[in-house]
Design a protein around this motif. Structure first.
Motif, PDB file in Angstrom:
ATOM      1  N   HIS A  31       0.838  -1.208   0.000  1.00 41.95           N
ATOM      2  CA  HIS A  31       0.000   0.000   0.000  1.00 41.95           C
ATOM      3  C   HIS A  31       0.873   1.260   0.000  1.00 41.95           C
ATOM      4  O   HIS A  31       1.900   1.293   0.669  1.00 41.95           O
ATOM      5  CB  HIS A  31      -0.883   0.036   1.247  1.00 41.95           C
ATOM      6  CG  HIS A  31      -1.797  -1.140   1.353  1.00 41.95           C
ATOM      7  ND1 HIS A  31      -2.830  -1.358   0.482  1.00 41.95           N
ATOM      8  CD2 HIS A  31      -1.804  -2.182   2.231  1.00 41.95           C
ATOM      9  CE1 HIS A  31      -3.445  -2.477   0.806  1.00 41.95           C
ATOM     10  NE2 HIS A  31      -2.841  -3.006   1.861  1.00 41.95           N
ATOM     11  N   SER A  71      -1.053  10.312  -1.789  1.00 41.29           N
ATOM     12  CA  SER A  71      -0.808  11.223  -2.897  1.00 41.29           C
ATOM     13  C   SER A  71       0.496  10.831  -3.566  1.00 41.29           C
ATOM     14  O   SER A  71       1.485  10.559  -2.890  1.00 41.29           O
ATOM     15  CB  SER A  71      -0.728  12.643  -2.338  1.00 41.29           C
ATOM     16  OG  SER A  71       0.277  13.350  -2.989  1.00 41.29           O
ATOM     17  N   THR A  72       0.490  10.776  -4.887  1.00 43.05           N
ATOM     18  CA  THR A  72       1.718  10.396  -5.587  1.00 43.05           C
ATOM     19  C   THR A  72       2.368  11.578  -6.292  1.00 43.05           C
ATOM     20  O   THR A  72       3.339  11.402  -7.012  1.00 43.05           O
ATOM     21  CB  THR A  72       1.458   9.290  -6.630  1.00 43.05           C
ATOM     22  OG1 THR A  72       0.475   9.775  -7.545  1.00 43.05           O
ATOM     23  CG2 THR A  72       0.976   8.013  -5.981  1.00 43.05           C
ATOM     24  N   SER A  78      -5.445  17.457   1.462  1.00 38.50           N
ATOM     25  CA  SER A  78      -4.754  16.170   1.370  1.00 38.50           C
ATOM     26  C   SER A  78      -4.385  15.645   2.753  1.00 38.50           C
ATOM     27  O   SER A  78      -4.232  16.394   3.714  1.00 38.50           O
ATOM     28  CB  SER A  78      -3.504  16.290   0.507  1.00 38.50           C
ATOM     29  OG  SER A  78      -2.474  16.856   1.265  1.00 38.50           O
ATOM     30  N   ASP A  99       2.351   4.651 -10.662  1.00 42.44           N
ATOM     31  CA  ASP A  99       0.940   4.630 -11.033  1.00 42.44           C
ATOM     32  C   ASP A  99       0.144   5.465 -10.028  1.00 42.44           C
ATOM     33  O   ASP A  99       0.147   5.178  -8.832  1.00 42.44           O
ATOM     34  CB  ASP A  99       0.450   3.178 -11.043  1.00 42.44           C
ATOM     35  CG  ASP A  99      -1.044   3.107 -11.290  1.00 42.44           C
ATOM     36  OD1 ASP A  99      -1.552   3.960 -12.051  1.00 42.44           O
ATOM     37  OD2 ASP A  99      -1.701   2.223 -10.724  1.00 42.44           O
ATOM     38  N   PRO A 100      -0.532   6.513 -10.504  1.00 46.33           N
ATOM     39  CA  PRO A 100      -1.229   7.399  -9.568  1.00 46.33           C
ATOM     40  C   PRO A 100      -2.390   6.712  -8.850  1.00 46.33           C
ATOM     41  O   PRO A 100      -2.823   7.164  -7.796  1.00 46.33           O
ATOM     42  CB  PRO A 100      -1.743   8.541 -10.453  1.00 46.33           C
ATOM     43  CG  PRO A 100      -1.709   8.018 -11.847  1.00 46.33           C
ATOM     44  CD  PRO A 100      -0.655   6.960 -11.894  1.00 46.33           C
ATOM     45  N   HIS A 101      -2.887   5.608  -9.405  1.00 47.73           N
ATOM     46  CA  HIS A 101      -4.043   4.952  -8.780  1.00 47.73           C
ATOM     47  C   HIS A 101      -3.649   3.976  -7.686  1.00 47.73           C
ATOM     48  O   HIS A 101      -4.436   3.693  -6.790  1.00 47.73           O
ATOM     49  CB  HIS A 101      -4.865   4.217  -9.842  1.00 47.73           C
ATOM     50  CG  HIS A 101      -5.242   5.117 -10.977  1.00 47.73           C
ATOM     51  ND1 HIS A 101      -6.092   6.182 -10.807  1.00 47.73           N
ATOM     52  CD2 HIS A 101      -4.833   5.157 -12.264  1.00 47.73           C
ATOM     53  CE1 HIS A 101      -6.212   6.825 -11.962  1.00 47.73           C
ATOM     54  NE2 HIS A 101      -5.450   6.229 -12.852  1.00 47.73           N
ATOM     55  N   SER A 102      -2.433   3.459  -7.771  1.00 45.94           N
ATOM     56  CA  SER A 102      -2.046   2.437  -6.800  1.00 45.94           C
ATOM     57  C   SER A 102      -0.763   2.783  -6.062  1.00 45.94           C
ATOM     58  O   SER A 102      -0.430   2.163  -5.066  1.00 45.94           O
ATOM     59  CB  SER A 102      -1.840   1.103  -7.523  1.00 45.94           C
ATOM     60  OG  SER A 102      -0.777   1.241  -8.458  1.00 45.94           O
ATOM     61  N   ASP A 104      -0.940  17.271  -5.500  1.00 50.09           N
ATOM     62  CA  ASP A 104      -1.959  16.688  -4.624  1.00 50.09           C
ATOM     63  C   ASP A 104      -1.544  16.812  -3.157  1.00 50.09           C
ATOM     64  O   ASP A 104      -2.367  17.124  -2.296  1.00 50.09           O
ATOM     65  CB  ASP A 104      -2.176  15.203  -4.950  1.00 50.09           C
ATOM     66  CG  ASP A 104      -2.903  15.029  -6.280  1.00 50.09           C
ATOM     67  OD1 ASP A 104      -3.396  16.049  -6.815  1.00 50.09           O
ATOM     68  OD2 ASP A 104      -2.956  13.886  -6.777  1.00 50.09           O
TER      69      ASP A 104
END
Ligand code: FES
Ligand code: FES
Lengths: 753, 171
Positions: free
Chosen positions: A49, A128-129, A139, A667-670, A133
């Motif tokens: 994570h 946040s990647t 945030s 990857d911004p989603h994971s 953000d």
């Protein structure tokens, strides 16, 4: 160099790298090559994570597995810290790949098997990647003090930018980005630790064994006296191998199991748990008079430090150095923000923030010269900072050492051959033909570009060196610094040998063990040749005096005036002589220790240079081919031309990765790193290696040892803006976002139409 | 999370086979785990650590050795494939204290900085050195294209190999 010397001086010659023989034979020992009896192997469980709290860890089945000796978790390790924001293990994980638990087992397969049996209960947190953000007020904080380090930017300024911009006839501005650039040294991090009842020995790749010893001591709550750190040969690090959890975890496992423990990271782990170059977003603005005078420079940089701080504060400062000091200008301001994200940690990487800052600055300078209708080289000739330094008032008190990356004006450089670098480079590339390049019909466009740089380096921290005349009539230089592959051992031996007046082959080096060497600063910031060189020279000078004094009595002479050292021993002007062997047999071995704090109260010590490139752009494929690359450096006197040339060629080629290819993609989603392997994180191979011509300016620094200044990092600063400027000249396309991939070139060309 | 970070094998079955092979002219007969790679066998069993583990994935060439005279990434060769094979590592190049011309050339041309890639490059260049051809610079580069040097000492590596070939022709 003594005039009485009977052999040629070593400084200025390409004396062969002292540690190369072991490397070509395959016998040079790197950390992973060392094995101890009864050694256990460790493996890390890493977070899947990007941001989570660890609520609990079930290790029962893992510990019951055959051959498993110990499992470390955030809940069973001591409270110590590896860095201010890095505990030994934390119940909060902050990026995909962050350390969760560590297993020690008889072999790596059992350790891996045990890892699979560990059950972790995570409370997943928002993450946040990217810096934008992270800075958003809504945030989630990655560290308790918030996502903006220190709650605000680092601000450095001279004069008043308001006044500067008021005086300007034109203002040119733009914004630039640079990628997550990974050093990916070929040797992944490794550590071997062995605990003997009260004393810990740790073998690890290190750029500062003494500094690492102190970190281990404070993390583990041990006295530094009970720790020895050994630095075997190092498969390089380019600055990135500062301390991480690796050696602390191995040490703790060894203490708890009573057996030696080796922890080797694999390639993917080195990408994730190593250190990368900070990615940056920079807005920069320059005020100009019609005649080309620069009235103001203002830049704001946001740097992504990733999950932890590491050496970020130093790096963010250095990204401003070019902006504050490369061009003569009374009104400058630099604001640097350092921002946490849930991505792998950024840290030191060769030339620190300088490549990022110079990419923005030197791209903008080309834009400025275009607005002025001035040749870009002429613009630099007109505006580069000269030997006298910047306008303004000195603020450092007269009795204090001048910062090597100052903001204040009114302080001259110890030496500054930037102008000579510009001239030499322009000649070598044939700048004169730049306006007359004719492109044949077809997709290929040719262009020439250049950029210049300034870099601190030179004086570092206090440095010690010990040198002795030994029983066998040879000399040993005892130093606490690490040669990380850049050749510092070799150049320091050359300096010591010349100071003594003997051939360098008579000097051995002993380094890499904290018990056996005097304390030295880290191999960092291109300070080693300067600092360790001064210490070695001082020790050698003292030793020479001591040897001469000892031989006076032995030869039976009254005064030391006419005595000097030769390869065979001490000689007097009148012909008396005594061999080194006779001296030690009669007087015993002789040893001297010197401690110096290099630096100047009167001058700034900086290195300079200018790079020039001629390229061909295939407008159908977006491919850029380097036809000719010229790197001109003012690094003071060059101690070892072949090694120096290798540093420059290597640095330029390494930065071709930054310029054309390398970007660690998250990857911004994971939060997962998508290309944490050599296959997917493309690095330059021998096929991409361009012809690089290296020219050293005629320069002798009055303060540097034998006239030398810094060299290790400077080659990395100018490549990206040089190529980007050449690309613009060839095609009319300016790309502000690195790397300059074929895709981005094609896209930019399309947008131009 | 990518598979490299998690375990790839848990079974503890007896996977060992006695295998015969030759390394640097010496015959070995070892009980080895079938799942081991040649690189692990060299480094862990024979303690020949000249070949390095830069990636263990066949991507960097730091582990390059010769298998029956052919350049291979030893991290990609499983134990079963070395049965009765003739293996040569960097440790087998020098003869009684005399450096191989390639090793000499790498020293004289400063062909290594940190040196981690050096054994791999030397072994990758070996067949070129042995061949009868007179390779061009482009051919030298091509034969070394599978090896990474993160110090980017490529210029000096090319110089070193070219120099070794030159010494050979002049001999
Ligand atoms: S270790 Fe075998 S190719 Fe990288
Ligand atoms: S010399 Fe360091 S990786 Fe090649």
């Amino acid at each position: 160099m003594s005039e009485q010397s009977t052999h040629a001086p070593a400084v200025g010659t390409s004396y062969i790298r002292t540690d190369l023989e072991g490397k070509v034979l395959g016998t040079a020992e790197y950390t992973a090559d060392i094995a101890l009896p009864n050694m256990l192997h460790a493996r890390v469980l890493r977070s899947p994570h990007p941001h989570a709290n660890i609520l609990g860890i079930e290790i029962g089945s893992a510990t019951k597995l055959d051959g498993v000796f110990d499992v470390l978790t955030p809940f069973n390790v001591p409270e110590g810290k590896v860095a201010p924001d890095v505990p030994i293990l934390d119940s909060r994980v902050r990026f995909v790949g962050d350390e969760v638990a560590v297993v020690a087992a008889v072999d790596i397969d059992q350790a891996k098997a045990a890892i699979d049996l560990i059950d972790v209960c995570y409370e997943v947190l928002p993450f946040s990647t990217n810096v934008h953000d992270s800075l958003n007020s809504a945030s989630f904080p990655i560290h308790s003090e918030g996502n903006l380090v220190n709650g605000g930017p680092l601000i450095e300024s001279r004069g008043s930018i308001k006044e500067g911009f008021d005086q300007a006839d034109y203002v040119v501005e733009d914004s630039f980005t640079t990628p997550d650039h990974h050093p990916a040294s070929l040797e992944p991090r490794a550590a071997l630790a062995s605990w003997h009842g009260t004393r810990l020995t740790v073998w690890k790749p290190s750029r500062g064994i003494h500094a690492d010893k102190n970190i281990l001591a404070s993390a583990l709550g041990l006295s530094p006296n009970n720790i020895a750190v050994v630095g075997p040969a190092m498969g390089a690090g380019y600055g990135s191998k500062d301390e991480t959890r690796t050696s602390v975890m191995a040490a703790l496992l060894s203490i708890r199991t009573g057996r030696p423990v080796k922890l080797e990271l694999d390639r993917e782990e080195e990408f994730l748990a190593g250190r990368r170059r900070h990615s940056t977003y920079t807005e920069i603005k320059m005020g100009l008079k019609k005649d080309g005078t620069i009235t103001a420079v203002h830049a704001k940089t946001i740097m992504d430090t990733g999950a932890y701080l590491s050496s970020g504060p130093g790096v963010v400062r250095r990204a401003g150095q070019g902006i504050l000091y490369l061009y003569k200008c009374a009104n400058v301001k630099y604001e640097g923000q350092l921002v946490y994200t849930n991505t792998p940690t950024a840290g030191s990487y060769r030339a620190l923030g300088a490549p990022q800052g110079h990419f923005a600055l030197e791209s903008l300078s080309d834009k400025a010269s275009e607005i002025l209708n001035m040749d870009p080289l002429e613009f630099r000739f007109k505006n580069h900072v000269g030997p006298e330094g910047q306008p303004g008032e000195r603020t450092t008190p007269r009795n204090q050492i001048i910062d090597t990356q100052p903001v204040e004006g009114g302080v001259p450089f110890s030496s500054n051959e930037l102008r000579q670098c510009l001239k030499l480079g322009a000649e070598a590339i044939g700048w004169d033909r730049r306006d007359y390049i004719e492109n044949a019909a077809g997709p290929i466009r040719r262009g020439i570009g250049m950029s210049m740089f300034i870099y601190r380096g030179g004086p570092g921290g206090q440095s010690n060196a010990e040198i002795s005349l030994d029983q066998d009539g040879l000399f040993t230089l005892n130093v606490g610094f690490m040669d990380v592959g850049e050749g510092s051992s070799t150049v320091v031996i050359q300096m010591a040998a010349d100071t003594l007046g003997i051939p360098p082959a008579m000097v051995r080096i002993n380094a890499g063990h904290t018990d056996k060497t005097p304390e030295s600063p880290m191999t960092a910031g291109s300070t080693l040749t300067f600092s360790a060189g001064h210490a070695a020279m001082q020790a050698a000078k003292d030793l020479k005096d001591a040897i001469i004094n000892a031989s006076l009595k032995l030869i039976g002479l009254g005064d030391s005036e006419g005595l000097y050292l030769t390869p065979n021993g001490v000689k007097s002007k009148c012909g008396e002589s005594i061999s080194f062997l006779d001296i030690v047999h009669n007087a015993g071995p002789i040893k001297t220790l010197a401690s110096v704090t290099p630096g100047s109260k009167d001058y700034i010590v900086n290195s300079f240079g200018a790079h020039f490139a001629e390229i061909e752009v295939d407008t159908e494929t977006g491919h850029i081919e380097i036809i000719k690359y010229i790197a001109v450096h003012d690094s003071g006197r060059i101690i070892n031309p072949r090694l120096a040339e290798g540093q420059v060629r290597g640095g330029v080629s390494q930065m071709m990765g930054f310029t054309f290819l390398e970007d660690m993609e998250i990857d911004p989603h994971s939060g997962v790193a998508l290309n944490a392997s050599f296959l997917e994180h493309k690095s330059p191979t021998i096929m991409e290696y361009p012809q690089i011509e290296v020219i050293f300016a005629d320069s002798i620094d009055p303060i540097g040892p034998f006239g030398a200044k810094s060299l290790g990092e400077p080659p990395c600063i100018a490549p990206a803006p040089t190529i980007a400027n050449a690309l613009y000249h060839a095609t009319g396309v300016r790309i502000n976002d690195l790397p300059l991939t074929p895709d981005s070139v094609l896209l930019a060309m399309k947008n131009l139409l | 999370m990518d598979s490299h970070l998690t375990s790839d094998r848990v079974d503890m079955d007896d996977n060992e086979t006695t295998t015969k092979f030759i390394v640097n002219g010496r015959e070995h007969s070892l009980k080895i785990d079938n799942r081991d790679t040649l690189l692990d066998i060299l480094r862990d069993h024979l303690r020949l650590t000249g070949a390095k583990k830069g990636c263990d994935l066949g991507e960097c060439g730091a582990c390059t050795v010769l298998l029956d005279g052919k350049v291979v990434n030893s991290c990609q060769i499983l134990a079963a494939r070395i049965k009765d094979k003739d293996i040569r590592t960097v440790e087998g190049l020098s003869q009684n204290e005399t450096l191989h011309p390639l090793q000499l050339a790498f020293i004289e041309n400063d062909g290594g900085q940190c040196g981690y890639c050096t054994p791999g490059f030397i072994m990758a260049a070996y067949p070129l050195f042995e061949s009868e051809e007179e390779p061009s610079t482009e051919e030298i580069k091509l034969s070394l294209a599978g090896n990474l040097c993160r110090c980017n000492a490529y210029g000096s590596i090319i110089d070193s190999v070219a120099y070794a070939l030159e010494i050979k022709t002049n001999e």
